[in-house]
Design a protein around this motif. Sequence first.
Motif, PDB file in Angstrom:
ATOM      1  N   THR A   2       0.830  -1.204   0.000  1.00  0.00           N
ATOM      2  CA  THR A   2       0.000   0.000   0.000  1.00  0.00           C
ATOM      3  C   THR A   2       0.868   1.258   0.000  1.00  0.00           C
ATOM      4  O   THR A   2       2.081   1.194   0.266  1.00  0.00           O
ATOM      5  CB  THR A   2      -0.908   0.038   1.242  1.00  0.00           C
ATOM      6  N   THR A   3       0.234   2.379  -0.259  1.00  0.00           N
ATOM      7  CA  THR A   3       0.937   3.662  -0.210  1.00  0.00           C
ATOM      8  C   THR A   3       1.538   3.868   1.175  1.00  0.00           C
ATOM      9  O   THR A   3       2.700   4.266   1.307  1.00  0.00           O
ATOM     10  CB  THR A   3      -0.025   4.808  -0.561  1.00  0.00           C
ATOM     11  N   SER A  29      -0.162  15.145  12.797  1.00  0.00           N
ATOM     12  CA  SER A  29       0.724  14.083  13.271  1.00  0.00           C
ATOM     13  C   SER A  29       0.271  12.674  12.888  1.00  0.00           C
ATOM     14  O   SER A  29       1.092  11.774  12.753  1.00  0.00           O
ATOM     15  CB  SER A  29       0.893  14.185  14.785  1.00  0.00           C
ATOM     16  N   ASN A  30      -1.019  12.470  12.703  1.00  0.00           N
ATOM     17  CA  ASN A  30      -1.516  11.121  12.399  1.00  0.00           C
ATOM     18  C   ASN A  30      -1.977  10.938  10.956  1.00  0.00           C
ATOM     19  O   ASN A  30      -2.509   9.885  10.626  1.00  0.00           O
ATOM     20  CB  ASN A  30      -2.667  10.767  13.343  1.00  0.00           C
ATOM     21  N   LEU A  31      -1.788  11.944  10.123  1.00  0.00           N
ATOM     22  CA  LEU A  31      -2.317  11.855   8.759  1.00  0.00           C
ATOM     23  C   LEU A  31      -1.797  10.634   8.007  1.00  0.00           C
ATOM     24  O   LEU A  31      -2.566   9.886   7.415  1.00  0.00           O
ATOM     25  CB  LEU A  31      -2.017  13.128   7.965  1.00  0.00           C
ATOM     26  N   ILE A  32      -0.511  10.421   8.049  1.00  0.00           N
ATOM     27  CA  ILE A  32       0.064   9.305   7.290  1.00  0.00           C
ATOM     28  C   ILE A  32      -0.476   7.969   7.807  1.00  0.00           C
ATOM     29  O   ILE A  32      -0.769   7.067   7.018  1.00  0.00           O
ATOM     30  CB  ILE A  32       1.600   9.356   7.319  1.00  0.00           C
ATOM     31  N   TYR A  33      -0.659   7.859   9.107  1.00  0.00           N
ATOM     32  CA  TYR A  33      -1.219   6.628   9.667  1.00  0.00           C
ATOM     33  C   TYR A  33      -2.649   6.382   9.185  1.00  0.00           C
ATOM     34  O   TYR A  33      -3.071   5.244   9.035  1.00  0.00           O
ATOM     35  CB  TYR A  33      -1.178   6.654  11.202  1.00  0.00           C
ATOM     36  N   ARG A  34      -3.384   7.451   8.921  1.00  0.00           N
ATOM     37  CA  ARG A  34      -4.760   7.297   8.413  1.00  0.00           C
ATOM     38  C   ARG A  34      -4.778   6.693   7.014  1.00  0.00           C
ATOM     39  O   ARG A  34      -5.794   6.150   6.584  1.00  0.00           O
ATOM     40  CB  ARG A  34      -5.484   8.655   8.411  1.00  0.00           C
ATOM     41  N   TRP A  35      -3.657   6.783   6.317  1.00  0.00           N
ATOM     42  CA  TRP A  35      -3.586   6.231   4.961  1.00  0.00           C
ATOM     43  C   TRP A  35      -3.539   4.706   4.967  1.00  0.00           C
ATOM     44  O   TRP A  35      -3.563   4.077   3.913  1.00  0.00           O
ATOM     45  CB  TRP A  35      -2.404   6.813   4.208  1.00  0.00           C
ATOM     46  N   LYS A  36      -3.490   4.098   6.131  1.00  0.00           N
ATOM     47  CA  LYS A  36      -3.602   2.638   6.216  1.00  0.00           C
ATOM     48  C   LYS A  36      -4.983   2.198   5.739  1.00  0.00           C
ATOM     49  O   LYS A  36      -5.131   1.144   5.132  1.00  0.00           O
ATOM     50  CB  LYS A  36      -3.431   2.156   7.657  1.00  0.00           C
ATOM     51  N   LYS A  37      -5.998   3.024   6.033  1.00  0.00           N
ATOM     52  CA  LYS A  37      -7.386   2.649   5.731  1.00  0.00           C
ATOM     53  C   LYS A  37      -8.050   3.525   4.685  1.00  0.00           C
ATOM     54  O   LYS A  37      -9.144   3.204   4.216  1.00  0.00           O
ATOM     55  CB  LYS A  37      -8.215   2.700   7.012  1.00  0.00           C
ATOM     56  N   SER A  38      -7.441   4.646   4.335  1.00  0.00           N
ATOM     57  CA  SER A  38      -8.052   5.532   3.340  1.00  0.00           C
ATOM     58  C   SER A  38      -6.992   6.008   2.351  1.00  0.00           C
ATOM     59  O   SER A  38      -5.790   5.962   2.641  1.00  0.00           O
ATOM     60  CB  SER A  38      -8.712   6.732   4.020  1.00  0.00           C
ATOM     61  N   PRO A  40      -4.862   8.664   0.271  1.00  0.00           N
ATOM     62  CA  PRO A  40      -4.407  10.041   0.477  1.00  0.00           C
ATOM     63  C   PRO A  40      -4.834  10.931  -0.682  1.00  0.00           C
ATOM     64  O   PRO A  40      -5.132  10.456  -1.779  1.00  0.00           O
ATOM     65  CB  PRO A  40      -2.885   9.905   0.526  1.00  0.00           C
ATOM     66  N   LYS A  41      -4.847  12.229  -0.432  1.00  0.00           N
ATOM     67  CA  LYS A  41      -5.126  13.194  -1.495  1.00  0.00           C
ATOM     68  C   LYS A  41      -3.922  13.267  -2.432  1.00  0.00           C
ATOM     69  O   LYS A  41      -2.778  13.076  -2.009  1.00  0.00           O
ATOM     70  CB  LYS A  41      -5.371  14.581  -0.901  1.00  0.00           C
ATOM     71  N   ALA A  42      -4.202  13.569  -3.683  1.00  0.00           N
ATOM     72  CA  ALA A  42      -3.138  13.629  -4.694  1.00  0.00           C
ATOM     73  C   ALA A  42      -2.050  14.628  -4.306  1.00  0.00           C
ATOM     74  O   ALA A  42      -0.858  14.347  -4.458  1.00  0.00           O
ATOM     75  CB  ALA A  42      -3.734  13.990  -6.053  1.00  0.00           C
ATOM     76  N   LYS A  43      -2.449  15.787  -3.789  1.00  0.00           N
ATOM     77  CA  LYS A  43      -1.447  16.804  -3.436  1.00  0.00           C
ATOM     78  C   LYS A  43      -0.556  16.316  -2.293  1.00  0.00           C
ATOM     79  O   LYS A  43       0.628  16.652  -2.245  1.00  0.00           O
ATOM     80  CB  LYS A  43      -2.114  18.130  -3.085  1.00  0.00           C
ATOM     81  N   ASP A  44      -1.104  15.505  -1.397  1.00  0.00           N
ATOM     82  CA  ASP A  44      -0.300  14.969  -0.300  1.00  0.00           C
ATOM     83  C   ASP A  44       0.680  13.913  -0.799  1.00  0.00           C
ATOM     84  O   ASP A  44       1.830  13.862  -0.360  1.00  0.00           O
ATOM     85  CB  ASP A  44      -1.201  14.391   0.794  1.00  0.00           C
ATOM     86  N   VAL A  45       0.228  13.077  -1.727  1.00  0.00           N
ATOM     87  CA  VAL A  45       1.129  12.074  -2.315  1.00  0.00           C
ATOM     88  C   VAL A  45       2.261  12.777  -3.061  1.00  0.00           C
ATOM     89  O   VAL A  45       3.426  12.383  -2.964  1.00  0.00           O
ATOM     90  CB  VAL A  45       0.359  11.115  -3.257  1.00  0.00           C
ATOM     91  N   ALA A  46       1.929  13.829  -3.794  1.00  0.00           N
ATOM     92  CA  ALA A  46       2.949  14.576  -4.527  1.00  0.00           C
ATOM     93  C   ALA A  46       3.971  15.176  -3.567  1.00  0.00           C
ATOM     94  O   ALA A  46       5.181  15.180  -3.841  1.00  0.00           O
ATOM     95  CB  ALA A  46       2.296  15.668  -5.369  1.00  0.00           C
ATOM     96  N   TYR A  58       5.361   5.298  -7.998  1.00  0.00           N
ATOM     97  CA  TYR A  58       5.932   4.338  -7.044  1.00  0.00           C
ATOM     98  C   TYR A  58       5.117   4.327  -5.750  1.00  0.00           C
ATOM     99  O   TYR A  58       4.762   3.262  -5.243  1.00  0.00           O
ATOM    100  CB  TYR A  58       7.392   4.687  -6.748  1.00  0.00           C
ATOM    101  N   LEU A  59       4.819   5.499  -5.222  1.00  0.00           N
ATOM    102  CA  LEU A  59       4.049   5.566  -3.974  1.00  0.00           C
ATOM    103  C   LEU A  59       2.663   4.950  -4.125  1.00  0.00           C
ATOM    104  O   LEU A  59       2.149   4.347  -3.192  1.00  0.00           O
ATOM    105  CB  LEU A  59       3.912   7.011  -3.493  1.00  0.00           C
ATOM    106  N   LEU A  60       2.071   5.107  -5.301  1.00  0.00           N
ATOM    107  CA  LEU A  60       0.730   4.575  -5.526  1.00  0.00           C
ATOM    108  C   LEU A  60       0.718   3.096  -5.892  1.00  0.00           C
ATOM    109  O   LEU A  60      -0.337   2.496  -6.037  1.00  0.00           O
ATOM    110  CB  LEU A  60       0.026   5.381  -6.623  1.00  0.00           C
ATOM    111  N   GLY A  61       1.896   2.517  -6.069  1.00  0.00           N
ATOM    112  CA  GLY A  61       1.974   1.096  -6.381  1.00  0.00           C
ATOM    113  C   GLY A  61       1.835   0.772  -7.852  1.00  0.00           C
ATOM    114  O   GLY A  61       1.664  -0.385  -8.219  1.00  0.00           O
ATOM    115  N   ASN A  62       1.938   1.791  -8.713  1.00  0.00           N
ATOM    116  CA  ASN A  62       1.834   1.546 -10.154  1.00  0.00           C
ATOM    117  C   ASN A  62       3.130   1.018 -10.749  1.00  0.00           C
ATOM    118  O   ASN A  62       3.143   0.527 -11.874  1.00  0.00           O
ATOM    119  CB  ASN A  62       1.419   2.823 -10.883  1.00  0.00           C
TER     120      ASN A  62
END
Length: 114
Positions: A2-3, A29-38, A40-46, A58-62
């Motif tokens: 996962t991302t 502080s917990n945003l990245i941990y929330r990406w376990k279940k949801s 992330p927004k494109a701007k955050d991944v960028a 790479y981050l998106l697993g493509n």
Amino acid sequence: MTTFERIKNLANKQGISLQKVAEDNEFSSNLIYRWKKSDPKAKDVAKIAGYFHVSIDYLLGNTDDPSIPNKKQTITDADLDEMLDNARSFDGKPMTPHDRELIRAYLKGLYDNK
């Protein structure tokens, strides 16, 4: 993978915590941990991709290749000829050979220096 897992692995390789990654990117502080279940927004991944100098794909697993693709574009003489074949001047008349060569040189320089 996962991302979230990819980000965690990147952080581990650099010896930093996900908390530090979040702080450095001005995330809660917990945003990245929330990406376990949801997702992330494109701007955050960028932002994270830039932080770790990896591709968004790479981050998106493509892809499993973290490197950022070479952005340099080239243009061939055939491409230039095709672009200029039907080019007209501002008054609708065919371009002079001199103008055509000026535009050809400009386009070649533009593509070769990207």
